[in-house]
Design a protein around this motif. Structure first.
Motif, PDB file in Angstrom:
ATOM      1  N   ALA A  14      76.509  74.723  21.662  1.00  0.00           N
ATOM      2  CA  ALA A  14      76.298  74.303  23.049  1.00  0.00           C
ATOM      3  C   ALA A  14      75.277  73.208  23.187  1.00  0.00           C
ATOM      4  CB  ALA A  14      75.836  75.500  23.879  1.00  0.00           C
ATOM      5  N   LEU A  15      75.237  72.638  24.375  1.00  0.00           N
ATOM      6  CA  LEU A  15      74.242  71.623  24.708  1.00  0.00           C
ATOM      7  C   LEU A  15      72.859  72.234  24.828  1.00  0.00           C
ATOM      8  CD1 LEU A  15      76.203  69.849  27.536  1.00  0.00           C
ATOM      9  CD2 LEU A  15      75.469  68.736  25.455  1.00  0.00           C
ATOM     10  N   LEU A  16      71.861  71.460  24.636  1.00  0.00           N
ATOM     11  CA  LEU A  16      70.485  71.896  24.878  1.00  0.00           C
ATOM     12  C   LEU A  16      70.237  71.844  26.370  1.00  0.00           C
ATOM     13  CD1 LEU A  16      67.651  72.619  23.922  1.00  0.00           C
ATOM     14  CD2 LEU A  16      67.196  70.180  23.693  1.00  0.00           C
ATOM     15  N   GLY A  17      69.961  73.001  26.968  1.00  0.00           N
ATOM     16  CA  GLY A  17      69.861  73.147  28.403  1.00  0.00           C
ATOM     17  C   GLY A  17      69.394  71.962  29.193  1.00  0.00           C
ATOM     18  N   ALA A  18      68.081  71.763  29.249  1.00  0.00           N
ATOM     19  CA  ALA A  18      67.545  70.786  30.181  1.00  0.00           C
ATOM     20  C   ALA A  18      67.296  69.431  29.575  1.00  0.00           C
ATOM     21  CB  ALA A  18      66.228  71.316  30.752  1.00  0.00           C
ATOM     22  N   ALA A  93      54.331  73.443  21.577  1.00  0.00           N
ATOM     23  CA  ALA A  93      55.526  73.906  22.273  1.00  0.00           C
ATOM     24  C   ALA A  93      55.574  75.426  22.340  1.00  0.00           C
ATOM     25  CB  ALA A  93      56.776  73.363  21.588  1.00  0.00           C
ATOM     26  N   ALA A  94      55.193  76.092  21.253  1.00  0.00           N
ATOM     27  CA  ALA A  94      55.218  77.553  21.239  1.00  0.00           C
ATOM     28  C   ALA A  94      54.265  78.128  22.278  1.00  0.00           C
ATOM     29  CB  ALA A  94      54.861  78.073  19.847  1.00  0.00           C
ATOM     30  N   SER A  95      53.127  77.466  22.482  1.00  0.00           N
ATOM     31  CA  SER A  95      52.169  77.959  23.472  1.00  0.00           C
ATOM     32  C   SER A  95      52.649  77.727  24.895  1.00  0.00           C
ATOM     33  CB  SER A  95      50.805  77.291  23.261  1.00  0.00           C
ATOM     34  OG  SER A  95      50.856  75.917  23.621  1.00  0.00           O
ATOM     35  N   TRP A  96      53.572  76.767  25.073  1.00  0.00           N
ATOM     36  CA  TRP A  96      54.104  76.466  26.405  1.00  0.00           C
ATOM     37  C   TRP A  96      55.468  77.098  26.651  1.00  0.00           C
ATOM     38  CZ3 TRP A  96      53.103  70.476  26.066  1.00  0.00           C
ATOM     39  CH2 TRP A  96      51.731  70.240  26.193  1.00  0.00           C
ATOM     40  N   ALA A  97      56.021  77.770  25.681  1.00  0.00           N
ATOM     41  CA  ALA A  97      57.368  78.312  25.830  1.00  0.00           C
ATOM     42  C   ALA A  97      57.419  79.297  26.988  1.00  0.00           C
ATOM     43  CB  ALA A  97      57.790  79.016  24.536  1.00  0.00           C
ATOM     44  N   PRO A  98      58.473  79.238  27.791  1.00  0.00           N
ATOM     45  CA  PRO A  98      58.573  80.156  28.936  1.00  0.00           C
ATOM     46  C   PRO A  98      58.579  81.612  28.477  1.00  0.00           C
ATOM     47  CG  PRO A  98      60.647  78.974  28.583  1.00  0.00           C
ATOM     48  CD  PRO A  98      59.631  78.325  27.713  1.00  0.00           C
ATOM     49  N   ALA A  99      57.723  82.423  29.112  1.00  0.00           N
ATOM     50  CA  ALA A  99      57.572  83.820  28.694  1.00  0.00           C
ATOM     51  C   ALA A  99      58.618  84.728  29.325  1.00  0.00           C
ATOM     52  CB  ALA A  99      56.176  84.325  29.051  1.00  0.00           C
ATOM     53  N   GLY A 103      64.452  79.814  35.644  1.00  0.00           N
ATOM     54  CA  GLY A 103      65.027  78.465  35.582  1.00  0.00           C
ATOM     55  C   GLY A 103      66.167  78.418  34.585  1.00  0.00           C
ATOM     56  N   HIS A 104      66.110  77.451  33.683  1.00  0.00           N
ATOM     57  CA  HIS A 104      67.167  77.279  32.679  1.00  0.00           C
ATOM     58  C   HIS A 104      67.063  78.375  31.623  1.00  0.00           C
ATOM     59  CE1 HIS A 104      69.810  73.853  33.058  1.00  0.00           C
ATOM     60  NE2 HIS A 104      68.833  73.172  33.609  1.00  0.00           N
ATOM     61  N   ASP A 105      68.069  79.246  31.550  1.00  0.00           N
ATOM     62  CA  ASP A 105      68.037  80.298  30.549  1.00  0.00           C
ATOM     63  C   ASP A 105      68.057  79.721  29.138  1.00  0.00           C
ATOM     64  OD1 ASP A 105      68.158  83.173  29.854  1.00  0.00           O
ATOM     65  OD2 ASP A 105      70.089  82.597  28.991  1.00  0.00           O
ATOM     66  N   ALA A 106      68.745  78.571  28.954  1.00  0.00           N
ATOM     67  CA  ALA A 106      68.787  77.950  27.630  1.00  0.00           C
ATOM     68  C   ALA A 106      67.393  77.554  27.177  1.00  0.00           C
ATOM     69  CB  ALA A 106      69.716  76.733  27.646  1.00  0.00           C
ATOM     70  N   THR A 107      66.540  77.126  28.110  1.00  0.00           N
ATOM     71  CA  THR A 107      65.167  76.772  27.764  1.00  0.00           C
ATOM     72  C   THR A 107      64.392  78.011  27.320  1.00  0.00           C
ATOM     73  OG1 THR A 107      65.240  74.996  29.400  1.00  0.00           O
ATOM     74  CG2 THR A 107      63.081  75.614  28.582  1.00  0.00           C
ATOM     75  N   TYR A 108      64.605  79.112  28.003  1.00  0.00           N
ATOM     76  CA  TYR A 108      63.950  80.369  27.617  1.00  0.00           C
ATOM     77  C   TYR A 108      64.410  80.802  26.230  1.00  0.00           C
ATOM     78  CZ  TYR A 108      63.016  85.387  27.434  1.00  0.00           C
ATOM     79  OH  TYR A 108      62.612  86.639  27.045  1.00  0.00           O
ATOM     80  N   GLN A 109      65.718  80.708  25.962  1.00  0.00           N
ATOM     81  CA  GLN A 109      66.239  81.093  24.653  1.00  0.00           C
ATOM     82  C   GLN A 109      65.660  80.205  23.553  1.00  0.00           C
ATOM     83  OE1 GLN A 109      68.134  83.725  24.170  1.00  0.00           O
ATOM     84  NE2 GLN A 109      68.538  84.204  26.326  1.00  0.00           N
ATOM     85  N   LEU A 110      65.584  78.897  23.826  1.00  0.00           N
ATOM     86  CA  LEU A 110      64.974  77.996  22.845  1.00  0.00           C
ATOM     87  C   LEU A 110      63.505  78.334  22.650  1.00  0.00           C
ATOM     88  CD1 LEU A 110      65.162  75.535  20.979  1.00  0.00           C
ATOM     89  CD2 LEU A 110      64.652  74.092  22.970  1.00  0.00           C
ATOM     90  N   GLY A 111      62.838  78.700  23.740  1.00  0.00           N
ATOM     91  CA  GLY A 111      61.429  79.074  23.644  1.00  0.00           C
ATOM     92  C   GLY A 111      61.216  80.250  22.712  1.00  0.00           C
ATOM     93  N   MET A 112      62.082  81.243  22.771  1.00  0.00           N
ATOM     94  CA  MET A 112      61.962  82.387  21.873  1.00  0.00           C
ATOM     95  C   MET A 112      62.140  81.949  20.420  1.00  0.00           C
ATOM     96  SD  MET A 112      63.950  85.440  23.908  1.00  0.00           S
ATOM     97  CE  MET A 112      63.498  86.653  22.683  1.00  0.00           C
ATOM     98  N   LEU A 113      63.106  81.068  20.176  1.00  0.00           N
ATOM     99  CA  LEU A 113      63.331  80.586  18.811  1.00  0.00           C
ATOM    100  C   LEU A 113      62.118  79.804  18.306  1.00  0.00           C
ATOM    101  CD1 LEU A 113      65.491  80.384  16.549  1.00  0.00           C
ATOM    102  CD2 LEU A 113      66.159  78.192  17.558  1.00  0.00           C
ATOM    103  N   PRO A 140      72.511  79.385  23.628  1.00  0.00           N
ATOM    104  CA  PRO A 140      73.272  78.775  22.534  1.00  0.00           C
ATOM    105  C   PRO A 140      72.560  78.833  21.174  1.00  0.00           C
ATOM    106  CG  PRO A 140      72.089  77.065  23.691  1.00  0.00           C
ATOM    107  CD  PRO A 140      71.701  78.367  24.355  1.00  0.00           C
ATOM    108  N   HIS A 141      71.547  79.682  21.044  1.00  0.00           N
ATOM    109  CA  HIS A 141      70.730  79.680  19.820  1.00  0.00           C
ATOM    110  C   HIS A 141      70.932  80.923  18.963  1.00  0.00           C
ATOM    111  CE1 HIS A 141      68.869  76.191  21.559  1.00  0.00           C
ATOM    112  NE2 HIS A 141      68.564  76.879  22.638  1.00  0.00           N
ATOM    113  N   ARG A 142      72.006  81.668  19.230  1.00  0.00           N
ATOM    114  CA  ARG A 142      72.244  82.918  18.498  1.00  0.00           C
ATOM    115  C   ARG A 142      72.412  82.670  17.002  1.00  0.00           C
ATOM    116  NH1 ARG A 142      76.086  84.624  21.439  1.00  0.00           N
ATOM    117  NH2 ARG A 142      74.860  86.019  22.749  1.00  0.00           N
ATOM    118  N   ALA A 143      73.152  81.615  16.644  1.00  0.00           N
ATOM    119  CA  ALA A 143      73.413  81.342  15.228  1.00  0.00           C
ATOM    120  C   ALA A 143      72.119  81.027  14.483  1.00  0.00           C
ATOM    121  CB  ALA A 143      74.401  80.188  15.085  1.00  0.00           C
TER     122      ALA A 143
END
Length: 573
Positions: A14-18, A93-99, A103-113, A140-143
């Motif tokens: 998938a595309l990178l959310g935002a 980036a890790a310190s700013w990742a959405p907790a 907003g964009h769920d894809a951004t949250y998923q990327l933040g966890m990764l 889109p970051h499951r893989a």
């Protein structure tokens, strides 16, 4: 770089959310330079910088805007997080990742990764493992998360957990590269038979087997089974004799060199991220690929193939300086060095700095005179700078090193250089020799056929050659032009017009093709259109020879058509 090849079996992600993917607009560029220090002005500047590919600047603008408090701080922090990932500042980036998933769920998923990768990098494997638990990180970051999880387990000494092969239904990235990770982790656990079973299975796959030959060979070398490793490399080189990495591996084994080391946990985790990055590049999702590459580099800063791809992506985003910085991260000791220097040289060539481009190419050759790729890059740059005789000299040395059966592509390259140098008999020998080895190669058929046509030689044979080339690549304006020009030289002007009009449709800005169409129009009596085409040629930055020819034709038109060997052509002058 083998992990980025032959990805046709890998399914789309998938595309990178935002993340922005559109080119920078003038307004965005102006905003990035604006002196407005209000929160809104800083936000616009951040958007402009992100559009321009200047992720470091974007990070700074978004955070300053967020601190102003006049805009949605959470949204701006998300944008700053995205910019920091793309800039490669993974710790920030890790310190700013959405907790929380706002907003964009894809951004949250990327933040966890991102947080999981930072935890592995900091030796916090237990926390990373919890973050990467099954189904914790979704589309889109499951893989990527699934491929990382075994390495997080390995980082805390959980051998059994690390040996569980990851699975994501229908995802071939996870299928193949999860098995590669399992093979490496089996070897790490000294379960060598199980490791070899995985390596063999991967090397034997019909879809991607060639990508894993070096992995299996490295395992054999580490086990002291050098004869088997040598046989494996020989078999692979028989299928792909130009693979420099395979050749280097074979040379290492033959000389009794040290086997490649088993990757560390962090190196293995970085390797795991290269597969989804390559998949994203294959799907033309450059910014998502860039995010994965930045994460891989956080885990293994000496992942030089990742630096090369970072440079390619940043160059595509027009951040040329950042691209050059990425290419400069590859040291002379790396197998990717000549490739990096070549890309660096081309970045200067495209920017119009020909002297720097040529200096870098020459330095790469001087650093390793036996590096084939460095010499080819130098020859190619000499060619595009119209230094054909020098290009031919460089190719002379390469071809002489290859013995009785040189690579047909080198013969083709030298044939072009010799033809442009005015040494047609020598060029013809190289081109016909290359064609004998690859008789159906469209580029060769077209170049040699067109050369004969342009010289008025072997016209019927040349017509058949360019027709075959055009049929093989019907959307190539150059090949359709060659066919049209063949008809022109044979006096079949109506057919010539038909083909040359099609060629101009395919390559409307090519001065030579437009010039040919003007000539064909003149021969069929469409002289107003002929003059229009010739006038158009002068607006397309033709070389001096074409410019002088066209200016003469605009004054005097075309004379009588030359006789065609073996044919009678009516005078259409």
């Amino acid at each position: 770089m083998r992990a980025h090849r032959a990805l046709t079996a890998i399914l789309p992600l998938a595309l990178l959310g935002a993340c922005a993917t559109t080119p920078a607009t003038p307004a965005a560029k102006a905003a990035a330079l604006a002196p407005d220090q209000s929160s809104y002005g800083l936000f616009l500047a951040g958007e402009g910088a992100l559009h321009d590919g200047r992720s470091h600047d974007a990070t700074d603008y978004f955070m300053r805007a967020s601190e102003g408090g006049a805009l949605d701080g959470g949204f701006l922090k998300d944008r700053a997080f995205t910019a920091a990932v793309l800039a490669g500042d993974i710790t920030k980036a890790a310190s700013w990742a959405p907790a929380v998933p706002e907003g964009h769920d894809a951004t949250y998923q990327l933040g966890m990764l991102v947080r999981a990768v930072e935890m592995i990098a900091q030796g916090r494997g237990k926390d990373a493992r919890a973050m990467l638990a099954p189904d914790s990180i979704g589309f889109p970051h499951r893989a990527a998360a699934a491929l990382l999880a075994p390495w997080a387990a390995a980082s805390v000494g959980d051998t059994q957990g690390s040996l569980v092969r990851p699975e994501v239904s229908g995802d071939k990235v996870v299928q193949y590269f999860g098995q590669l990770g399992q093979a490496l982790l089996f070897e790490r656990a000294r379960r060598y038979d199980e490791a070899e079973t995985d390596f063999k299975a991967l090397a034997g796959t019909t879809e991607l087997g060639d990508m894993f030959t070096l992995d299996y060979g490295g395992f054999l070398e580490r086990r002291g089974r050098v004869k088997e490793a040598l046989a494996l490399y020989d078999a692979a080189l028989a299928q792909d004799p130009d693979d420099s990495e395979l050749a280097a591996a074979r040379a290492r084994v033959a000389s009794g060199g040290k086997a490649p080391a088993l990757p560390t946990v962090q190196q293995g985790a970085a390797r795991a991220l290269m597969a989804p990055a390559a998949s994203m590049l294959a799907e033309k999702q450059g910014e998502l690929a860039l995010a994965y590459l930045r994460l891989a580099i956080r885990l293994d800063p000496q992942r030089y193939d990742a630096w090369l791809l970072v440079g390619d992506i940043l160059g595509g985003l027009d951040d040329i300086e950042a691209a050059r910085q990425a290419y400069n991260m590859v040291p002379p000791t790396s197998a990717d060095y000549s490739n990096a220097r070549g890309k660096l040289a081309w970045s200067y060539q495209v920017a119009g700095d020909k002297d720097t481009a040529m200096r870098l190419a020459a330095e790469a050759v001087a650093a390793d005179p036996n590096d084939r790729d460095a010499a080819i890059t130098q020859a190619d740059l000499l060619r595009v700078n119209d230094r054909y005789a020098e290009a031919a000299t460089v190719l002379d040395r390469l071809i002489s090193q290859e013995g009785d059966k040189p690579d047909w592509r080198l013969l083709y390259m030298r044939g072009v250089a010799l033809e442009r140098s005015g040494r047609w008999p020598d060029a013809e020998k190289d081109l016909t020799r290359a064609l004998a080895e690859h008789p159906d190669e469209p580029e060769l058929l077209n170049y040699l056929g067109y050369s004969w046509i342009d010289r008025g030689e072997r016209l019927d044979q040349a017509l058949d050659m360019v027709r075959r080339a055009s049929e093989a690549d019907p959307h190539s304006g150059a090949m359709v032009d060659s066919l049209g020009w063949a008809y022109f030289r044979l006096g079949e002007y109506t057919k010539a017009v038909e083909k040359l009009e099609r060629a101009v449709e395919l390559e409307p800005a090519d001065p030579e093709i437009n010039n040919h169409l003007g000539d064909a129009y003149w021969r069929v009596g469409r002289r107003t259109e002929a003059k229009f085409q010739w006038e158009r040629v002068l607006t397309l930055q033709p070389d001096d020879a074409i410019k002088q020819e066209v200016e003469s034709k605009l004054k005097s038109g075309l004379g009588a058509p030359p006789p065609v060997p073996g044919r009678v052509v009516a005078n259409s002058g």
